[in-house]
Design a protein around this motif. Structure first.
Motif, PDB file in Angstrom:
ATOM      1  N   SER A   1     -28.490 -23.162  49.692  1.00 23.64           N
ATOM      2  CA  SER A   1     -28.187 -21.794  50.115  1.00 23.64           C
ATOM      3  C   SER A   1     -26.974 -21.249  49.376  1.00 23.64           C
ATOM      4  O   SER A   1     -26.943 -20.070  48.986  1.00 23.64           O
ATOM      5  CB  SER A   1     -27.961 -21.749  51.627  1.00 23.64           C
ATOM      6  OG  SER A   1     -29.170 -21.998  52.320  1.00 23.64           O
TER       7      SER A   1
ATOM      8  N   ALA B   1     -34.714 -19.697  52.840  1.00 17.83           N
ATOM      9  CA  ALA B   1     -35.593 -18.528  52.893  1.00 17.83           C
ATOM     10  C   ALA B   1     -34.896 -17.363  53.588  1.00 17.83           C
ATOM     11  O   ALA B   1     -35.012 -16.201  53.155  1.00 17.83           O
ATOM     12  CB  ALA B   1     -36.887 -18.892  53.619  1.00 17.83           C
ATOM     13  N   GLU B   2     -34.155 -17.656  54.651  1.00 20.61           N
ATOM     14  CA  GLU B   2     -33.451 -16.600  55.380  1.00 20.61           C
ATOM     15  C   GLU B   2     -32.302 -16.035  54.553  1.00 20.61           C
ATOM     16  O   GLU B   2     -32.086 -14.810  54.524  1.00 20.61           O
ATOM     17  CB  GLU B   2     -32.935 -17.157  56.711  1.00 20.61           C
ATOM     18  CG  GLU B   2     -34.050 -17.544  57.678  1.00 20.61           C
ATOM     19  CD  GLU B   2     -33.551 -18.343  58.868  1.00 20.61           C
ATOM     20  OE1 GLU B   2     -32.332 -18.635  58.921  1.00 20.61           O
ATOM     21  OE2 GLU B   2     -34.375 -18.683  59.746  1.00 20.61           O
ATOM     22  N   VAL B   3     -31.553 -16.910  53.857  1.00 25.49           N
ATOM     23  CA  VAL B   3     -30.446 -16.451  53.006  1.00 25.49           C
ATOM     24  C   VAL B   3     -30.974 -15.589  51.871  1.00 25.49           C
ATOM     25  O   VAL B   3     -30.422 -14.523  51.560  1.00 25.49           O
ATOM     26  CB  VAL B   3     -29.661 -17.658  52.452  1.00 25.49           C
ATOM     27  CG1 VAL B   3     -28.696 -17.224  51.350  1.00 25.49           C
ATOM     28  CG2 VAL B   3     -28.904 -18.358  53.573  1.00 25.49           C
TER      29      VAL B   3
ATOM     30  N   GLN C   1     -35.858 -23.633  55.397  1.00 28.98           N
ATOM     31  CA  GLN C   1     -35.905 -22.475  56.294  1.00 28.98           C
ATOM     32  C   GLN C   1     -34.649 -21.621  56.143  1.00 28.98           C
ATOM     33  O   GLN C   1     -34.716 -20.393  56.052  1.00 28.98           O
ATOM     34  CB  GLN C   1     -36.050 -22.948  57.751  1.00 28.98           C
ATOM     35  CG  GLN C   1     -36.053 -21.823  58.775  1.00 28.98           C
ATOM     36  CD  GLN C   1     -37.216 -20.873  58.605  1.00 28.98           C
ATOM     37  OE1 GLN C   1     -38.314 -21.291  58.259  1.00 28.98           O
ATOM     38  NE2 GLN C   1     -36.974 -19.580  58.831  1.00 28.98           N
ATOM     39  N   GLU C   2     -33.496 -22.295  56.105  1.00 28.71           N
ATOM     40  CA  GLU C   2     -32.234 -21.559  55.931  1.00 28.71           C
ATOM     41  C   GLU C   2     -32.215 -20.829  54.591  1.00 28.71           C
ATOM     42  O   GLU C   2     -31.794 -19.662  54.508  1.00 28.71           O
ATOM     43  CB  GLU C   2     -31.052 -22.521  56.013  1.00 28.71           C
ATOM     44  CG  GLU C   2     -29.704 -21.823  55.794  1.00 28.71           C
ATOM     45  CD  GLU C   2     -28.559 -22.806  55.609  1.00 28.71           C
ATOM     46  OE1 GLU C   2     -27.411 -22.340  55.520  1.00 28.71           O
ATOM     47  OE2 GLU C   2     -28.805 -24.026  55.523  1.00 28.71           O
TER      48      GLU C   2
ATOM     49  N   ALA D   1     -33.710 -13.833  51.784  1.00 30.02           N
ATOM     50  CA  ALA D   1     -34.168 -12.545  52.316  1.00 30.02           C
ATOM     51  C   ALA D   1     -32.989 -11.620  52.563  1.00 30.02           C
ATOM     52  O   ALA D   1     -33.055 -10.419  52.264  1.00 30.02           O
ATOM     53  CB  ALA D   1     -34.964 -12.770  53.598  1.00 30.02           C
ATOM     54  N   ALA D   2     -31.907 -12.165  53.077  1.00 29.13           N
ATOM     55  CA  ALA D   2     -30.723 -11.347  53.351  1.00 29.13           C
ATOM     56  C   ALA D   2     -30.083 -10.845  52.059  1.00 29.13           C
ATOM     57  O   ALA D   2     -29.549  -9.734  52.005  1.00 29.13           O
ATOM     58  CB  ALA D   2     -29.714 -12.152  54.171  1.00 29.13           C
TER      59      ALA D   2
END
Length: 391
Positions: A214, A263-265, A260-261, A267-268
């Motif tokens: 990340s 993918a979220e980072v 998962q983390e 996207a942000a």
């Protein structure tokens, strides 16, 4: 007139000292692409076109000693392309080719006379596709030309801290690489948007880099990065086996959380990232009679379906040229040569008997033997352990 005859005439003019204009070269490339696409769709064994994409083994050396690479253990080879072979690549293949790679093994920026080879690409309207460690991307004149000729640049970096990077990519320095990339980006961003080559990064997911993924996405998010490609470690050396994420059930669970983390980072940040799928995790054992326990009929859970096979385009679109003139059909590990251009032309080898047989059979129920087990056509799941230590 057959298109290959037209290309042969162009080659003869080049050898006589007459250089085609860029407009003429671009027209040849467009026609070559049209014919290659048409032949690929129809599985034609004989082509009236040449490769649209070529790889030339100009050098096989590397300036780093990455702990997961066989070059770090003295198992690499040091081979350079013969000048006569390179000259023939330029004369016979560059007029039709759209994309050129300088190496399939080793660090492409260590190509001998690389400034001259970049100049040849610019003269022939050929774009460069490069996977590099980025350590040798230096000098404004070099970087400005790279920005102009680049079709696709991918920088390989493992880890988001210098401590991790230096331990894995021995002799490298992450801060130095990032400075090189930013300077290259300075020239890339001066070009019209339509002329800017995509900038990608490759990141190997292993025990040492797992928790820095990340942070790496954050590190490159301000560079106009197209995609960060995240892949699992491909094992070539026993010394690196302890870095495999797939070998440890606890690491597999942690990897799923990291993915998962990430993918979220991403996207942000608005950052495009290509992530491998999560590892399948077996359900924890439960006490007999627990309603969460699945009923057992004595059979094991069904295996996930294999990935759909993909159509091979290499036999119609791509050629790998070895340092002594070998013509190799693809990048499959251990693949044979389909001929050599000593005493013949690339066009003759491209339509030789073995190429024709491979094209006839590759999409049939009876493909040529190397094609039958190809890990590109018959794709393995991305989470599968790719172990080449016994190859």
């Amino acid at each position: 007139m057959p298109f290959l005859d037209r290309l042969a005439e162009t080659t003869a003019r080049i050898r006589a000292g007459e250089h085609p204009t860029l407009d003429e070269l671009f027209e040849l490339k467009r026609e070559n692409r049209r014919l290659a696409d048409e032949a690929e769709r129809e599985d034609r064994p004989v082509l009236d076109s040449l490769p649209t994409w070529i790889n030339t083994t100009n050098s096989t050396v590397c300036n780093l000693k990455c702990v997961f690479c066989n070059q770090a253990y003295g198992k690499g080879v040091d081979v350079k392309m013969e000048e006569a072979v390179y000259a023939r690549v330029v004369e016979e293949l560059y007029p039709a080719a759209e994309i050129v790679q300088l190496s399939a093994y080793g660090e492409p920026m260590m190509t001998p006379h690389i400034h001259d080879k970049f100049a040849d690409m610019e003269r022939f309207g050929v774009k460069c596709e490069m996977m590099t460690n980025g350590t040798l991307m230096k000098g404004d004149a070099m970087l400005a030309r790279m920005a102009r000729i680049m079709g696709n640049l991918r920088i390989s970096i493992d880890g988001a801290t210098n401590e991790t990077y230096k331990r894995l990519r021995v002799l490298g320095d992450l801060d130095d690489v990032m400075n090189n990339v930013r300077r290259y980006n300075h020239f890339r961003m001066q070009l019209p948007e339509s002329e800017r080559a995509p900038l990608h990064f490759s990141y190997i997911l292993m025990k040492s880099t797992l928790d820095e993924l990340s942070d790496f996405l954050r590190l490159v998010s301000d560079l106009g990065t197209d995609t960060v490609w995240v892949t699992h470690l491909v094992l070539f050396e026993e010394e690196a086996r302890s870095e495999l994420v797939s070998a440890d059930p606890e690491l597999r669970k942690r990897a799923n959380d990291v993915l998962q983390e990430a993918a979220e980072v991403a996207a942000a940040l608005g950052q495009n990232v290509s992530l491998p799928p999560p590892f399948p995790i077996a359900p924890e054992r439960t006490e007999p009679g627990d309603p969460a326990e699945p009923a057992s009929n004595g059979e094991s859970a069904p295996a996930p379906p294999p990935a759909d096979p993909m159509r091979c385009y290499f036999l119609w679109q791509r050629m790998y040229v070895g340092p002594t003139g070998d013509v190799v059909p693809c990048c499959l590990a251990g693949i044979h040569s389909n001929g050599n251009v000593r005493g013949s032309s690339f066009a003759e080898q491209w339509n030789g008997p073995l190429y024709q047989e491979m094209r006839r059979r590759v999409h049939s129920p009876d493909p040529y033997k190397p094609c039958a087990t190809c890990y590109l056509v018959n794709r393995m799941p991305d989470t599968a352990e790719m172990d080449f230590t016994d190859v």
